[in-house]
Design a protein around this motif. Sequence first.
Motif, PDB file in Angstrom:
ATOM      1  N   PRO A   1       0.809  -1.239   0.000  1.00  0.00           N
ATOM      2  CA  PRO A   1       0.000   0.000   0.000  1.00  0.00           C
ATOM      3  C   PRO A   1       0.835   1.280   0.000  1.00  0.00           C
ATOM      4  N   ILE A   2       0.929   1.877  -1.172  1.00  0.00           N
ATOM      5  CA  ILE A   2       1.867   2.988  -1.363  1.00  0.00           C
ATOM      6  C   ILE A   2       1.459   4.247  -0.589  1.00  0.00           C
ATOM      7  N   GLN A   3       0.117   4.507  -0.502  1.00  0.00           N
ATOM      8  CA  GLN A   3      -0.335   5.705   0.219  1.00  0.00           C
ATOM      9  C   GLN A   3       0.127   5.654   1.677  1.00  0.00           C
ATOM     10  N   LEU A   4      -0.123   4.504   2.280  1.00  0.00           N
ATOM     11  CA  LEU A   4       0.239   4.311   3.682  1.00  0.00           C
ATOM     12  C   LEU A   4       1.763   4.377   3.844  1.00  0.00           C
ATOM     13  N   LYS A   5       2.476   3.775   2.913  1.00  0.00           N
ATOM     14  CA  LYS A   5       3.935   3.797   2.990  1.00  0.00           C
ATOM     15  C   LYS A   5       4.477   5.222   2.849  1.00  0.00           C
ATOM     16  N   LYS A   6       3.817   6.032   2.010  1.00  0.00           N
ATOM     17  CA  LYS A   6       4.266   7.418   1.827  1.00  0.00           C
ATOM     18  C   LYS A   6       4.154   8.188   3.136  1.00  0.00           C
TER      19      LYS A   6
ATOM     20  N   LEU B   1       4.029   6.941   6.186  1.00  0.00           N
ATOM     21  CA  LEU B   1       4.969   6.395   7.172  1.00  0.00           C
ATOM     22  C   LEU B   1       6.398   6.843   6.871  1.00  0.00           C
ATOM     23  N   ALA B   2       6.719   6.934   5.573  1.00  0.00           N
ATOM     24  CA  ALA B   2       8.061   7.396   5.191  1.00  0.00           C
ATOM     25  C   ALA B   2       8.245   8.847   5.632  1.00  0.00           C
ATOM     26  N   GLU B   3       7.204   9.650   5.423  1.00  0.00           N
ATOM     27  CA  GLU B   3       7.294  11.064   5.782  1.00  0.00           C
ATOM     28  C   GLU B   3       7.457  11.231   7.301  1.00  0.00           C
ATOM     29  N   ILE B   4       6.629  10.528   8.060  1.00  0.00           N
ATOM     30  CA  ILE B   4       6.692  10.627   9.520  1.00  0.00           C
ATOM     31  C   ILE B   4       8.076  10.221  10.037  1.00  0.00           C
ATOM     32  N   ASN B   5       8.674   9.239   9.379  1.00  0.00           N
ATOM     33  CA  ASN B   5       9.945   8.697   9.880  1.00  0.00           C
ATOM     34  C   ASN B   5      11.171   9.213   9.128  1.00  0.00           C
ATOM     35  N   GLN B   6      10.970  10.235   8.315  1.00  0.00           N
ATOM     36  CA  GLN B   6      12.049  10.817   7.500  1.00  0.00           C
ATOM     37  C   GLN B   6      12.851   9.725   6.772  1.00  0.00           C
ATOM     38  N   ALA B   7      12.097   8.872   6.092  1.00  0.00           N
ATOM     39  CA  ALA B   7      12.717   7.782   5.332  1.00  0.00           C
ATOM     40  C   ALA B   7      12.165   7.822   3.910  1.00  0.00           C
ATOM     41  N   LYS B   8      12.675   6.942   3.054  1.00  0.00           N
ATOM     42  CA  LYS B   8      12.160   6.852   1.683  1.00  0.00           C
ATOM     43  C   LYS B   8      11.287   5.613   1.574  1.00  0.00           C
ATOM     44  N   THR B   9      10.261   5.679   0.723  1.00  0.00           N
ATOM     45  CA  THR B   9       9.358   4.515   0.614  1.00  0.00           C
ATOM     46  C   THR B   9      10.109   3.262   0.157  1.00  0.00           C
ATOM     47  N   GLU B  10      11.170   3.435  -0.627  1.00  0.00           N
ATOM     48  CA  GLU B  10      11.913   2.249  -1.112  1.00  0.00           C
ATOM     49  C   GLU B  10      12.604   1.490   0.038  1.00  0.00           C
ATOM     50  N   ASN B  11      12.752   2.171   1.169  1.00  0.00           N
ATOM     51  CA  ASN B  11      13.393   1.536   2.324  1.00  0.00           C
ATOM     52  C   ASN B  11      12.396   0.940   3.310  1.00  0.00           C
ATOM     53  N   LEU B  12      11.128   0.919   2.920  1.00  0.00           N
ATOM     54  CA  LEU B  12      10.087   0.597   3.874  1.00  0.00           C
ATOM     55  C   LEU B  12       9.281  -0.643   3.472  1.00  0.00           C
TER      56      LEU B  12
ATOM     57  N   PHE C   1      12.192  -0.905   8.249  1.00  0.00           N
ATOM     58  CA  PHE C   1      13.055   0.004   7.478  1.00  0.00           C
ATOM     59  C   PHE C   1      14.393  -0.695   7.273  1.00  0.00           C
ATOM     60  N   ALA C   2      14.909  -0.636   6.075  1.00  0.00           N
ATOM     61  CA  ALA C   2      16.216  -1.247   5.791  1.00  0.00           C
ATOM     62  C   ALA C   2      16.699  -0.742   4.435  1.00  0.00           C
ATOM     63  N   SER C   3      17.828  -1.255   3.970  1.00  0.00           N
ATOM     64  CA  SER C   3      18.297  -0.908   2.625  1.00  0.00           C
ATOM     65  C   SER C   3      17.197  -1.294   1.627  1.00  0.00           C
ATOM     66  N   ALA C   4      17.216  -0.670   0.444  1.00  0.00           N
ATOM     67  CA  ALA C   4      16.199  -0.987  -0.571  1.00  0.00           C
ATOM     68  C   ALA C   4      16.255  -2.473  -0.929  1.00  0.00           C
ATOM     69  N   GLU C   5      17.457  -3.068  -0.889  1.00  0.00           N
ATOM     70  CA  GLU C   5      17.606  -4.498  -1.240  1.00  0.00           C
ATOM     71  C   GLU C   5      16.885  -5.370  -0.208  1.00  0.00           C
ATOM     72  N   ILE C   6      17.112  -5.084   1.063  1.00  0.00           N
ATOM     73  CA  ILE C   6      16.449  -5.881   2.112  1.00  0.00           C
ATOM     74  C   ILE C   6      14.942  -5.625   2.070  1.00  0.00           C
TER      75      ILE C   6
ATOM     76  N   GLU D   1      -7.071   6.870   7.753  1.00  0.00           N
ATOM     77  CA  GLU D   1      -7.995   7.803   8.433  1.00  0.00           C
ATOM     78  C   GLU D   1      -7.379   8.327   9.734  1.00  0.00           C
ATOM     79  N   GLN D   2      -6.743   7.422  10.490  1.00  0.00           N
ATOM     80  CA  GLN D   2      -6.118   7.848  11.748  1.00  0.00           C
ATOM     81  C   GLN D   2      -5.015   8.870  11.485  1.00  0.00           C
ATOM     82  N   PHE D   3      -4.252   8.672  10.421  1.00  0.00           N
ATOM     83  CA  PHE D   3      -3.154   9.600  10.119  1.00  0.00           C
ATOM     84  C   PHE D   3      -3.655  10.955   9.617  1.00  0.00           C
TER      85      PHE D   3
END
Length: 341
Positions: free
Chosen positions: A52-57, A59-70, A217-222, A245-247
């Motif tokens: 789910p890309i919306q949710l991942k986006k 979560l990535a924003e909240i955690n200052q990460a990239k979606t590819e790492n999630l 969260f990890a490297s894009a490969e993992i 909805e909660q977010f």
Amino acid sequence: MEFNLNKMIRPHLAGVKSYQTLRDSYINKQAVYLDANENPFGQFNRYPDGDPIQLKKILAEINQAKTENLFLGNGSDELIDLTMRIFCEPAKDSIMIMNPSFVMYEIYAKMNNVKVEKLQLNSDFQLEKEQFLDTISKSQAKVLFLCSPNNPTGNSIDDLEFYIQNFKGIVVVDEAYIEFSPEDSAVKLLNKYPNLMVLKTLSKAFGMAGLRIGVGFASAEIASLFIQLKPPYNISSESQKLALEQFNNIEQIQNNIKFILEEKKKLKEGLDQINEVVKIYPSDANFFLIEFKDAQLIYQKLLGKNILTSLRHPNLKNCLRISVGTAQENSELLKVLSEIK
Ligand SMILES: Cc1ncc(COP(=O)(O)O)c(C=O)c1O
């Protein structure tokens, strides 16, 4: 330290292809879905989005990460299990855990027939660096689980980077309680350490335990390895929808965390006055590990009043782990405790 992911993966999984479905690229499009043997009728008739890309986006924003790492799990429990299933060969490999720490590492290791090596924490519930270096020099453990803040002790582990740096296998930093803590997340170390995985959860500070969403969260490969090998539809469509909805009301989530931390301070002051309490251990989480004169007795007395706590005796002698509740729940707890003779 040289790290080769391909040498970490169980040999028979190298290059494995997961269940392939067209569906993820057709989510929310008006298509004729005759590919998955679903029922054309019903409110919940379609399989959920497997990634789910919306949710991942969000979560990535909240955690200052990239979606590819999630990557997401059905609770972080599922990600703990998958970590062992991806990296540890049954009846051969081992994991290393802190003792005491979160019990599910050992339970999943047992289920996967993976051996467990334990690093005994000192009296402050910290790792000893010399002992760690000595233990890993004699060990072939594939995965090291570090829980910080640690469950059930509540403290953060000092100098996490030292352990990540010196361990030659995968290091999983479980940050289930990090949002309650003043410490920085290890997510910011991902660029530096290809052997690092960080686990978070929506079950604690985000107040969504019932939705069962864990975040890795990890490297894009993992990350892509986990996405390939996880069960294809591991987060239900209702959970995805409700989490989004909660977010929408992130302020409410942040206020709840603030409130819990204020209540935690008051609860500590109240517990300091209780005669039966021997020691309250320092906590960076939303719970306290508390030593009582007789933990078993306190546990039973509280249970008699319908107050559930977690008895850690005999592993942690005379200790209960007690979560911070609402103001009313905490004062009920303190009232019952103050009446115990
Ligand atoms: C340290 C730790 N990790 C992971 C989990 C599992 O969380 P989830 O609800 O995401 O499966 C817990 C739950 O208590 C926990 O304490």
